[in-house]
Scaffold this motif. Structure first.
Motif, PDB file in Angstrom:
ATOM      1  N   ALA A  32       0.823  -1.207   0.000  1.00  0.00           N
ATOM      2  CA  ALA A  32       0.000   0.000   0.000  1.00  0.00           C
ATOM      3  C   ALA A  32       0.862   1.264   0.000  1.00  0.00           C
ATOM      4  CB  ALA A  32      -0.934  -0.003   1.208  1.00  0.00           C
ATOM      5  N   CYS A  33       1.923   1.272   0.770  1.00  0.00           N
ATOM      6  CA  CYS A  33       2.819   2.433   0.801  1.00  0.00           C
ATOM      7  C   CYS A  33       3.563   2.584  -0.522  1.00  0.00           C
ATOM      8  CB  CYS A  33       3.809   2.319   1.954  1.00  0.00           C
ATOM      9  SG  CYS A  33       3.047   2.511   3.569  1.00  0.00           S
ATOM     10  N   ALA A  34       3.975   1.464  -1.108  1.00  0.00           N
ATOM     11  CA  ALA A  34       4.715   1.509  -2.374  1.00  0.00           C
ATOM     12  C   ALA A  34       3.840   1.980  -3.530  1.00  0.00           C
ATOM     13  CB  ALA A  34       5.293   0.136  -2.692  1.00  0.00           C
ATOM     14  N   LEU A  35       2.587   1.574  -3.541  1.00  0.00           N
ATOM     15  CA  LEU A  35       1.695   1.909  -4.657  1.00  0.00           C
ATOM     16  C   LEU A  35       1.634   3.397  -4.945  1.00  0.00           C
ATOM     17  CD1 LEU A  35      -1.418  -0.339  -4.006  1.00  0.00           C
ATOM     18  CD2 LEU A  35       0.261  -0.568  -5.844  1.00  0.00           C
ATOM     19  N   CYS A  36       1.578   4.181  -3.907  1.00  0.00           N
ATOM     20  CA  CYS A  36       1.375   5.613  -4.100  1.00  0.00           C
ATOM     21  C   CYS A  36       2.685   6.402  -4.202  1.00  0.00           C
ATOM     22  CB  CYS A  36       0.491   6.167  -2.993  1.00  0.00           C
ATOM     23  SG  CYS A  36       1.109   5.819  -1.347  1.00  0.00           S
ATOM     24  N   LEU A  37       3.821   5.736  -4.009  1.00  0.00           N
ATOM     25  CA  LEU A  37       5.092   6.454  -3.975  1.00  0.00           C
ATOM     26  C   LEU A  37       5.409   7.226  -5.260  1.00  0.00           C
ATOM     27  CD1 LEU A  37       7.496   7.233  -2.283  1.00  0.00           C
ATOM     28  CD2 LEU A  37       8.608   5.107  -2.986  1.00  0.00           C
ATOM     29  N   PRO A  38       5.272   6.662  -6.463  1.00  0.00           N
ATOM     30  CA  PRO A  38       5.583   7.467  -7.645  1.00  0.00           C
ATOM     31  C   PRO A  38       4.747   8.748  -7.750  1.00  0.00           C
ATOM     32  CG  PRO A  38       5.521   5.158  -8.243  1.00  0.00           C
ATOM     33  CD  PRO A  38       4.997   5.262  -6.823  1.00  0.00           C
ATOM     34  N   ALA A  39       3.451   8.649  -7.485  1.00  0.00           N
ATOM     35  CA  ALA A  39       2.588   9.837  -7.564  1.00  0.00           C
ATOM     36  C   ALA A  39       2.966  10.865  -6.511  1.00  0.00           C
ATOM     37  CB  ALA A  39       1.128   9.434  -7.421  1.00  0.00           C
ATOM     38  N   VAL A  77       5.687  -5.147  -9.117  1.00  0.00           N
ATOM     39  CA  VAL A  77       4.729  -4.536  -8.197  1.00  0.00           C
ATOM     40  C   VAL A  77       3.525  -4.081  -9.022  1.00  0.00           C
ATOM     41  CG1 VAL A  77       4.337  -2.653  -6.554  1.00  0.00           C
ATOM     42  CG2 VAL A  77       6.580  -3.773  -6.659  1.00  0.00           C
ATOM     43  N   PRO A  78       2.323  -4.464  -8.629  1.00  0.00           N
ATOM     44  CA  PRO A  78       1.150  -4.056  -9.414  1.00  0.00           C
ATOM     45  C   PRO A  78       0.924  -2.556  -9.326  1.00  0.00           C
ATOM     46  CG  PRO A  78       0.453  -5.033  -7.348  1.00  0.00           C
ATOM     47  CD  PRO A  78       1.948  -5.214  -7.436  1.00  0.00           C
ATOM     48  N   GLY A  79       0.228  -2.028 -10.314  1.00  0.00           N
ATOM     49  CA  GLY A  79      -0.143  -0.624 -10.275  1.00  0.00           C
ATOM     50  C   GLY A  79      -1.318  -0.398  -9.337  1.00  0.00           C
ATOM     51  N   VAL A  80      -1.634   0.849  -9.119  1.00  0.00           N
ATOM     52  CA  VAL A  80      -2.734   1.202  -8.216  1.00  0.00           C
ATOM     53  C   VAL A  80      -4.040   0.568  -8.682  1.00  0.00           C
ATOM     54  CG1 VAL A  80      -4.109   3.104  -7.277  1.00  0.00           C
ATOM     55  CG2 VAL A  80      -1.632   3.348  -7.476  1.00  0.00           C
ATOM     56  N   ALA A  81      -4.339   0.668  -9.976  1.00  0.00           N
ATOM     57  CA  ALA A  81      -5.602   0.134 -10.490  1.00  0.00           C
ATOM     58  C   ALA A  81      -5.684  -1.376 -10.292  1.00  0.00           C
ATOM     59  CB  ALA A  81      -5.778   0.495 -11.963  1.00  0.00           C
ATOM     60  N   ALA A  82      -4.591  -2.077 -10.560  1.00  0.00           N
ATOM     61  CA  ALA A  82      -4.597  -3.531 -10.400  1.00  0.00           C
ATOM     62  C   ALA A  82      -4.741  -3.931  -8.939  1.00  0.00           C
ATOM     63  CB  ALA A  82      -3.319  -4.132 -10.976  1.00  0.00           C
ATOM     64  N   ALA A  83      -4.086  -3.208  -8.055  1.00  0.00           N
ATOM     65  CA  ALA A  83      -4.113  -3.564  -6.631  1.00  0.00           C
ATOM     66  C   ALA A  83      -5.431  -3.199  -5.957  1.00  0.00           C
ATOM     67  CB  ALA A  83      -2.962  -2.884  -5.900  1.00  0.00           C
ATOM     68  N   THR A  84      -6.046  -2.105  -6.405  1.00  0.00           N
ATOM     69  CA  THR A  84      -7.274  -1.638  -5.748  1.00  0.00           C
ATOM     70  C   THR A  84      -8.536  -2.018  -6.511  1.00  0.00           C
ATOM     71  OG1 THR A  84      -7.251   0.510  -6.878  1.00  0.00           O
ATOM     72  CG2 THR A  84      -6.072   0.356  -4.764  1.00  0.00           C
ATOM     73  N   GLY A  85      -8.387  -2.356  -7.780  1.00  0.00           N
ATOM     74  CA  GLY A  85      -9.553  -2.682  -8.589  1.00  0.00           C
ATOM     75  C   GLY A  85     -10.303  -1.477  -9.094  1.00  0.00           C
ATOM     76  N   THR A  86      -9.696  -0.290  -9.011  1.00  0.00           N
ATOM     77  CA  THR A  86     -10.367   0.913  -9.502  1.00  0.00           C
ATOM     78  C   THR A  86      -9.373   1.860 -10.157  1.00  0.00           C
ATOM     79  OG1 THR A  86     -11.825   2.759  -8.942  1.00  0.00           O
ATOM     80  CG2 THR A  86     -10.182   2.172  -7.299  1.00  0.00           C
ATOM     81  N   ARG A  87      -9.857   2.571 -11.153  1.00  0.00           N
ATOM     82  CA  ARG A  87      -9.089   3.640 -11.799  1.00  0.00           C
ATOM     83  C   ARG A  87      -9.700   5.002 -11.453  1.00  0.00           C
ATOM     84  NH1 ARG A  87      -5.559   1.993 -15.653  1.00  0.00           N
ATOM     85  NH2 ARG A  87      -5.745  -0.154 -16.373  1.00  0.00           N
ATOM     86  N   ASP A  88     -10.681   5.002 -10.569  1.00  0.00           N
ATOM     87  CA  ASP A  88     -11.418   6.211 -10.208  1.00  0.00           C
ATOM     88  C   ASP A  88     -10.614   7.025  -9.193  1.00  0.00           C
ATOM     89  OD1 ASP A  88     -13.189   8.154  -9.315  1.00  0.00           O
ATOM     90  OD2 ASP A  88     -14.875   6.769  -9.114  1.00  0.00           O
ATOM     91  N   LEU A  89      -9.872   8.006  -9.680  1.00  0.00           N
ATOM     92  CA  LEU A  89      -9.015   8.812  -8.817  1.00  0.00           C
ATOM     93  C   LEU A  89      -9.818   9.552  -7.744  1.00  0.00           C
ATOM     94  CD1 LEU A  89      -6.187   9.817  -8.135  1.00  0.00           C
ATOM     95  CD2 LEU A  89      -6.516  11.634  -9.820  1.00  0.00           C
ATOM     96  N   ILE A  95     -11.373   8.128  -0.307  1.00  0.00           N
ATOM     97  CA  ILE A  95     -11.029   7.091   0.675  1.00  0.00           C
ATOM     98  C   ILE A  95      -9.893   7.569   1.566  1.00  0.00           C
ATOM     99  CG2 ILE A  95      -9.954   4.804   0.906  1.00  0.00           C
ATOM    100  CD1 ILE A  95     -11.590   4.066  -1.684  1.00  0.00           C
ATOM    101  N   VAL A  96      -8.883   8.149   0.956  1.00  0.00           N
ATOM    102  CA  VAL A  96      -7.728   8.624   1.721  1.00  0.00           C
ATOM    103  C   VAL A  96      -8.135   9.752   2.662  1.00  0.00           C
ATOM    104  CG1 VAL A  96      -5.497   9.813   1.546  1.00  0.00           C
ATOM    105  CG2 VAL A  96      -6.020   7.880   0.039  1.00  0.00           C
ATOM    106  N   MET A  97      -8.879  10.701   2.171  1.00  0.00           N
ATOM    107  CA  MET A  97      -9.252  11.855   2.992  1.00  0.00           C
ATOM    108  C   MET A  97     -10.191  11.458   4.126  1.00  0.00           C
ATOM    109  SD  MET A  97      -7.348  14.094   1.795  1.00  0.00           S
ATOM    110  CE  MET A  97      -7.891  15.462   2.792  1.00  0.00           C
ATOM    111  N   ARG A  98     -11.056  10.505   3.894  1.00  0.00           N
ATOM    112  CA  ARG A  98     -11.989  10.054   4.935  1.00  0.00           C
ATOM    113  C   ARG A  98     -11.242   9.278   6.032  1.00  0.00           C
ATOM    114  NH1 ARG A  98     -15.464   7.910   1.714  1.00  0.00           N
ATOM    115  NH2 ARG A  98     -14.564   5.828   1.717  1.00  0.00           N
TER     116      ARG A  98
END
Length: 108
Positions: A32-39, A77-89, A95-98
């Motif tokens: 989870a921490c790695a997924l968001c690191l590039p962005a 390492v899978p991308g965010v969409a593959a790991a979360t099942g969504t491309r909906d930014l 989710i993060v803000m909540r």
């Protein structure tokens, strides 16, 4: 007690976002921490140009975000969409803000 310390420690942005996504999508903490690191590196680049340029050079890339993303792909390492099942930014941001406690993102 340790949990309270972490919640009040103003952790790195990647850790805070990763914690929120990991909890919601039931991902391992490291993934989870790695997924968001590039962005996040891309987001931080204007404010931290010099150290991120050095990191990019050390990894043989043009940008730290790009070099990190390339390394993650190389390692499988899978991308965010593959790991979360969504491309909906917008959904991911909500989710993060909540989930993020006040102050979790530190001083940006």
């Amino acid at each position: 007690l340790a949990g309270l310390a972490f919640l009040n420690a103003r952790l790195h942005l990647g850790h805070a976002v990763g914690h929120s996504l990991g909890t919601h999508f039931k991902l391992s903490h490291g993934l989870a921490c790695a997924l968001c690191l590039p962005a996040i590196l891309e987001f931080l680049a204007p404010a931290r140009a010099e150290p991120l340029a050095r990191a990019a050079a050390a990894m043989g890339g043009d940008t730290a975000a790009g070099a990190t993303a390339a390394l993650m792909r190389e390692l499988g390492v899978p991308g965010v969409a593959a790991a979360t099942g969504t491309r909906d930014l917008a959904r991911l941001v909500a989710i993060v803000m909540r989930a993020a406690p006040i102050g979790a993102f530190g001083a940006m």
